[in-house]
Motif scaffolding. Structure first.
Motif, short mmCIF file in Angstrom:
data_model
loop_
_atom_site.label_atom_id
_atom_site.label_comp_id
_atom_site.label_asym_id
_atom_site.label_seq_id
_atom_site.Cartn_x
_atom_site.Cartn_y
_atom_site.Cartn_z
N ALA A 43 1.05 -1.25 -0.28
CA ALA A 43 0.12 -0.06 0.00
C ALA A 43 0.92 1.23 0.01
CB ALA A 43 -1.41 0.35 1.61
N THR A 44 1.90 1.73 -1.17
CA THR A 44 2.44 2.59 -0.73
C THR A 44 1.59 4.22 -1.57
OG1 THR A 44 2.94 1.96 -3.80
CG2 THR A 44 4.81 1.21 -1.65
N ILE A 45 1.84 4.83 -1.58
CA ILE A 45 1.56 6.26 -1.49
C ILE A 45 1.03 5.83 -3.62
CG2 ILE A 45 1.04 8.49 -1.54
CD1 ILE A 45 2.40 8.33 0.99
N HIS A 46 2.07 6.41 -4.07
CA HIS A 46 1.80 6.22 -5.55
C HIS A 46 1.17 5.19 -6.30
CE1 HIS A 46 5.18 3.01 -5.79
NE2 HIS A 46 4.53 3.14 -6.68
N ARG A 47 1.44 3.69 -5.67
CA ARG A 47 0.63 3.01 -5.80
C ARG A 47 -0.73 3.02 -5.96
NH1 ARG A 47 1.14 -4.17 -5.18
NH2 ARG A 47 -0.79 -4.62 -6.41
N THR A 48 -1.58 3.65 -4.87
CA THR A 48 -2.39 3.62 -4.63
C THR A 48 -3.80 4.45 -4.68
OG1 THR A 48 -2.43 2.95 -1.98
CG2 THR A 48 -4.11 4.91 -1.95
N VAL A 49 -2.66 5.93 -5.48
CA VAL A 49 -2.95 6.96 -6.14
C VAL A 49 -3.49 6.09 -7.07
CG1 VAL A 49 -2.80 9.10 -6.48
CG2 VAL A 49 -2.21 8.67 -4.53
N TRP A 50 -1.99 5.84 -7.68
CA TRP A 50 -2.77 5.04 -9.24
C TRP A 50 -3.67 4.67 -9.67
CZ3 TRP A 50 -1.53 6.28 -13.97
CH2 TRP A 50 -1.51 5.30 -14.59
N GLY A 51 -4.20 3.83 -8.49
CA GLY A 51 -5.22 2.65 -8.51
C GLY A 51 -6.77 3.43 -7.90
N LEU A 52 -6.88 4.40 -7.63
CA LEU A 52 -7.87 5.13 -7.68
C LEU A 52 -8.33 5.84 -8.93
CD1 LEU A 52 -7.36 7.19 -4.04
CD2 LEU A 52 -8.81 4.98 -4.53
N ALA A 53 -6.86 6.22 -9.39
CA ALA A 53 -7.47 7.32 -10.29
C ALA A 53 -7.12 6.22 -12.19
CB ALA A 53 -6.02 7.92 -10.90
N ALA A 54 -7.09 5.17 -11.96
CA ALA A 54 -7.19 3.96 -12.85
C ALA A 54 -8.78 3.92 -12.65
CB ALA A 54 -6.44 2.87 -12.36
N ARG A 55 -9.19 3.13 -12.06
CA ARG A 55 -10.93 2.57 -11.18
C ARG A 55 -11.69 4.04 -11.82
NH1 ARG A 55 -8.22 0.23 -7.28
NH2 ARG A 55 -8.49 1.75 -5.61
N ALA A 56 -11.42 4.91 -11.75
CA ALA A 56 -12.18 6.38 -11.50
C ALA A 56 -12.26 6.87 -12.91
CB ALA A 56 -11.25 7.64 -10.90
N PHE A 57 -11.08 6.56 -13.62
CA PHE A 57 -11.19 6.88 -15.08
C PHE A 57 -11.60 5.77 -15.95
CE2 PHE A 57 -8.92 10.35 -13.37
CZ PHE A 57 -10.07 11.79 -13.63
N ASP A 58 -11.92 4.63 -15.82
CA ASP A 58 -12.03 3.79 -16.84
C ASP A 58 -13.53 2.82 -16.56
OD1 ASP A 58 -12.05 1.22 -17.98
OD2 ASP A 58 -10.58 0.06 -16.97
N PRO A 59 -14.51 3.56 -17.56
CA PRO A 59 -16.22 3.13 -17.37
C PRO A 59 -16.18 1.67 -17.23
CG PRO A 59 -14.73 4.06 -20.12
CD PRO A 59 -13.56 4.49 -18.91
N ARG A 60 -14.81 0.74 -18.37
CA ARG A 60 -16.04 -0.50 -18.60
C ARG A 60 -15.70 -0.97 -17.07
NH1 ARG A 60 -10.23 -2.36 -20.46
NH2 ARG A 60 -9.38 -1.85 -19.28
N PRO A 61 -17.16 -2.04 -17.15
CA PRO A 61 -17.30 -3.03 -15.94
C PRO A 61 -16.07 -3.78 -15.69
CG PRO A 61 -18.91 -3.51 -18.16
CD PRO A 61 -18.22 -2.40 -18.33
N ALA A 62 -15.69 -3.64 -14.83
CA ALA A 62 -14.45 -5.79 -14.34
C ALA A 62 -14.36 -5.99 -15.42
CB ALA A 62 -15.40 -6.59 -13.79
N ALA A 63 -13.16 -5.02 -16.38
CA ALA A 63 -12.48 -5.50 -17.40
C ALA A 63 -11.05 -6.79 -17.50
CB ALA A 63 -12.12 -4.44 -18.30
N ARG A 64 -10.93 -6.84 -16.28
CA ARG A 64 -10.17 -7.66 -16.03
C ARG A 64 -10.10 -8.61 -14.52
NH1 ARG A 64 -5.68 -7.80 -19.09
NH2 ARG A 64 -5.81 -6.91 -20.24
N VAL A 65 -9.53 -9.83 -14.34
CA VAL A 65 -10.39 -10.00 -12.69
C VAL A 65 -8.94 -9.32 -11.88
CG1 VAL A 65 -8.86 -12.17 -11.59
CG2 VAL A 65 -10.35 -12.48 -14.49
N PRO A 66 -9.66 -9.15 -10.86
CA PRO A 66 -8.94 -8.27 -9.82
C PRO A 66 -8.14 -9.11 -9.23
CG PRO A 66 -11.30 -8.44 -9.63
CD PRO A 66 -11.51 -9.04 -10.19
N ASP A 67 -7.30 -7.95 -8.46
CA ASP A 67 -5.79 -8.46 -7.50
C ASP A 67 -7.43 -8.16 -5.80
OD1 ASP A 67 -3.76 -9.29 -6.16
OD2 ASP A 67 -2.20 -8.52 -7.19
N LEU A 68 -7.65 -8.86 -5.74
CA LEU A 68 -8.04 -9.06 -4.46
C LEU A 68 -6.96 -9.85 -3.00
CD1 LEU A 68 -11.52 -9.44 -4.70
CD2 LEU A 68 -10.61 -7.87 -5.01
#
Length: 349
Positions: A72-97
């Motif tokens: 949970a590094t800062i840059h990875r967290t911020v990048w993940g938030l931005a990527a999800r916010a600007f991707d309109p596709r519904p669950a395009a890939r298997v998520p890393d949970l």
């Protein structure tokens, strides 16, 4: 008890209000943070004991022991938030949970009481992963990734037999949820509660036996299940999801629109609606505050500065839930009913 997150103490206040109004439930149906409250209610039905547990030193240590996840590094967290916010596709890939989460959750304080007295039965919502870590990042296509699972007793399992998962219906074109609800009557209560709170991107999926599970977010507002279990249903009227963090997470993992689902729930019938839609304003000062620890390159949770401050926060959460539930039960006109038989049909089996 639909969600609640770190504010799950509001549900203990709601339960106390139900008891004081002569409307204690037969069964508590819960998801995510509400699952912790439900487990507490089952283990210790006395609201005084529940509140003492909520404000205990053990719970203060529990919250203080939540640590940042390794990745949970800062840059990875911020990048993940931005990527999800600007991707309109519904669950395009298997998520890393398995690795993409913010916080490591310690074990909850023990709930068992030596007396053996138990409160109302509980049914906790979770979801079984239909993929493993080796498949993370692959294109999903139309594959269903989650199987809604309700951890409950045999009578509730019988009533839920053949139930359709609300997010598994065909009209949710991009959904990742399988069509049918399954039940599990053998899962230990503490494990079921831990599974239910495993919200995507906050906590890692939880492993038990040879399976992996995600939280109750797969059916965060289980009103359809409540109507299968109940002659009378009490539900929480919730605030909308924020459009930058929560709604994109739903879209990326569940393939669905969080606020559309919330509107769908609010349009259905419940005998009593407990309105908590202003919780962000009423409990504006969080007792766990997310901070960016730049030197550590981590997102941290900063707890209440000391134990008395923690107790005060928990008091405010409990009082909020109690007051809103009392208002709701008063609107319900208690003189026309004798008690809240939340699961009369459940008891008749």
């Amino acid at each position: 008890m639909a969600g609640g997150g770190f504010r799950f103490g509001i549900y203990l206040g709601m339960y106390a209000a139900a008891c004081d109004a002569g409307k204690a439930p037969d069964l508590v149906l819960a998801s995510c943070g509400g699952a912790i409250a439900a487990a507490v209610i089952h283990a210790m039905p006395d609201p005084v004991q529940q509140k003492a547990w909520l404000q205990s030193h053990e719970m203060h240590r529990f919250w203080s022991a939540i640590t940042p996840a390794p990745a949970a590094t800062i840059h990875r967290t911020v990048w993940g938030l931005a990527a999800r916010a600007f991707d309109p596709r519904p669950a395009a890939r298997v998520p890393d949970l398995f690795n993409n989460y913010l916080f490591a959750l310690p074990a909850l304080p023990q709930l068992a009481l030596p007396t053996g007295v138990r409160g109302p039965d509980v049914a906790l919502v979770g979801s079984k992963l239909l993929f493993d870590a080796s498949e993370v990042g692959r294109g999903r296509g139309q594959r269903r990734l989650f199987e809604q699972t309700v951890f409950c007793g045999p009578r509730a399992a019988q009533l839920l037999h053949g139930a359709t998962a609300p997010l598994g219906r065909a009209e949710w074109a991009g959904t990742t949820v399988a069509p049918h609800v399954v039940t599990d009557t053998s899962m230990p209560l503490d494990v079921a509660a831990r599974i239910s709170v495993s919200d995507m991107y906050y906590f890692a999926c939880h492993s038990h036996g040879d399976a992996h599970y995600m939280g109750g977010v797969v059916d965060l507002f289980p009103i359809e299940l409540a109507h299968r279990l109940a002659d009378s249903v009490v539900m929480e009227f919730k605030a909308p999801f924020d459009q930058f963090m929560s709604a994109p997470a739903w879209r990326a993992v569940l393939g669905t629109d969080a606020n559309q689902r919330l509107r769908e729930v609010h349009a259905q019938h419940a005998d009593v609606w407990i309105d908590t839609s202003d919780i962000e304003q009423a409990l504006a000062k969080p007792f766990l505050r997310k901070i960016l620890a730049w030197r550590e390159n981590r997102v941290r949770l900063e707890p209440a500065p000391n134990y008395p401050a923690f107790v005060q926060h928990m008091e405010e959460h409990w009082n909020f839930g109690y007051a809103r539930a009392r208002e709701a039960f008063a609107r319900d006109n208690p003189s026309t009913q004798h008690g809240m038989r939340l699961v009369n049909r459940y008891n008749r089996l």
